[in-house]
Motif scaffolding. Structure first.
Motif, short mmCIF file in Angstrom:
data_model
loop_
_atom_site.label_atom_id
_atom_site.label_comp_id
_atom_site.label_asym_id
_atom_site.label_seq_id
_atom_site.Cartn_x
_atom_site.Cartn_y
_atom_site.Cartn_z
N THR A 240 13.51 -10.31 4.44
CA THR A 240 12.16 -10.55 3.93
C THR A 240 11.47 -9.25 3.53
N LEU A 241 11.66 -8.22 4.35
CA LEU A 241 10.96 -6.95 4.13
C LEU A 241 11.85 -5.92 3.44
N TYR B 198 8.61 -9.42 -5.20
CA TYR B 198 9.22 -10.73 -5.42
C TYR B 198 8.93 -11.26 -6.82
N CYS C 117 4.40 -2.09 6.92
CA CYS C 117 3.92 -2.93 5.82
C CYS C 117 2.40 -3.05 5.81
N VAL D 250 4.12 -14.52 5.80
CA VAL D 250 4.52 -13.87 4.55
C VAL D 250 4.88 -14.92 3.51
N ILE E 76 4.29 -6.66 -1.46
CA ILE E 76 5.46 -7.53 -1.35
C ILE E 76 5.46 -8.57 -2.46
N TYR F 60 11.94 -5.07 0.53
CA TYR F 60 11.22 -4.29 -0.48
C TYR F 60 10.79 -2.92 0.04
N ARG F 61 10.80 -2.78 1.38
CA ARG F 61 10.42 -1.50 1.98
C ARG F 61 11.56 -0.49 1.93
#
Length: 238
Positions: free
Chosen positions: A82-83, A157, A145, A227, A153, A85-86
């Motif tokens: 899920t995270l 996406y 985050c 989220v 985020i 993108y970090r």
């Protein structure tokens, strides 16, 4: 997956995790060194069971329990996915080293304080380290985050959805390749997560300890529902 190859099916990928989970459950329940050994043996009253007493229905039940354990143990994989993108690949080597040095230092301090607070024995403390590290890393990702510059985020996406929707053949093949790699990586990462959670449960001495360990293990997953709800609320902006 589109290809229909036998190794692409989720059953093949995660069957080994279910089997591994079943063996971990057996070890937690019946291994003489397990802290839960006495608890389960006294509750189930099957002290004299032998291999010949194990029927096919028991094996199927164990496999289902192993699948459930596999799913619970995979919680950190969901948070990381899920995270993701970090994750950035623009950091310098020195920057990465500094970040990991800080993370390991904080974790070492946290672990040291926890050992003294709960008066862990050496063996019990060592068994809980991997699970604590997984939880700690997830919490670090979640906290990072909250920083204003790291909150986009939705942008990640949104861009990902548009890139995937407008693909030529080359990009489709490229996407299929990294999806295969990540899914196979997930299957093996889950085995590591199962081992970490299994060791922590192996160190428990009561059902209360087991419940607390499972709660702490699942705690970082709670924000993921929020989220998903946030991303749903931004659908009109895609």
């Amino acid at each position: 997956m589109k290809g229909g190859n036998w190794w692409e099916f989720y059953f093949i990928r995660y069957f080994i995790g279910s089997v591994c989970g079943a063996f971990i459950i057996l070890a937690i329940m019946f291994h003489p060194d397990s802290g839960m050994n006495g608890v389960f043996l006294n509750s189930l009253t099957i002290k004299d069971a032998t291999l010949k007493d194990i029927s096919s229905s028991i094996l199927i039940g164990l496999l289902f329990l192993g699948t459930a354990f596999c799913y619970v143990a995979s919680a950190p994989v969901l948070v990381a996915h899920t995270l993701r993108y970090r994750f950035t690949y623009s950091w310098s080597t020195n920057g990465v080293m500094k970040r990991w040095l800080i993370i390991f230092s904080l974790f070492a301090g946290f672990n040291y304080a926890l050992w003294h607070l709960l008066s862990f024995s050496l063996l019990r403390g060592v068994l809980t380290v991997p699970a604590l590290f997984f939880v700690f890393i997830q919490l670090v990702m979640l906290v990072s985050c909250a920083k204003p510059s790291n909150r986009d985020i939705f942008g990640f996406y949104k861009k990902l959805a548009k890139d995937r929707a407008n693909q030529d053949i080359d990009k489709q093949e490229y996407t299929e390749s990294y999806r295969h790699l990540r899914e196979h990586g997930n299957a093996f990462l889950i085995l590591i997560c199962e081992s970490a959670l299994g060791m922590a449960l192996f160190a428990c001495n009561s059902l209360n300890d087991m419940i607390i360990v499972l709660f702490i293990w699942l705690l970082p997953v709670m924000p993921i529902w929020l989220v998903a709800t946030y991303l749903e609320s931004r659908l009109k902006n895609v």
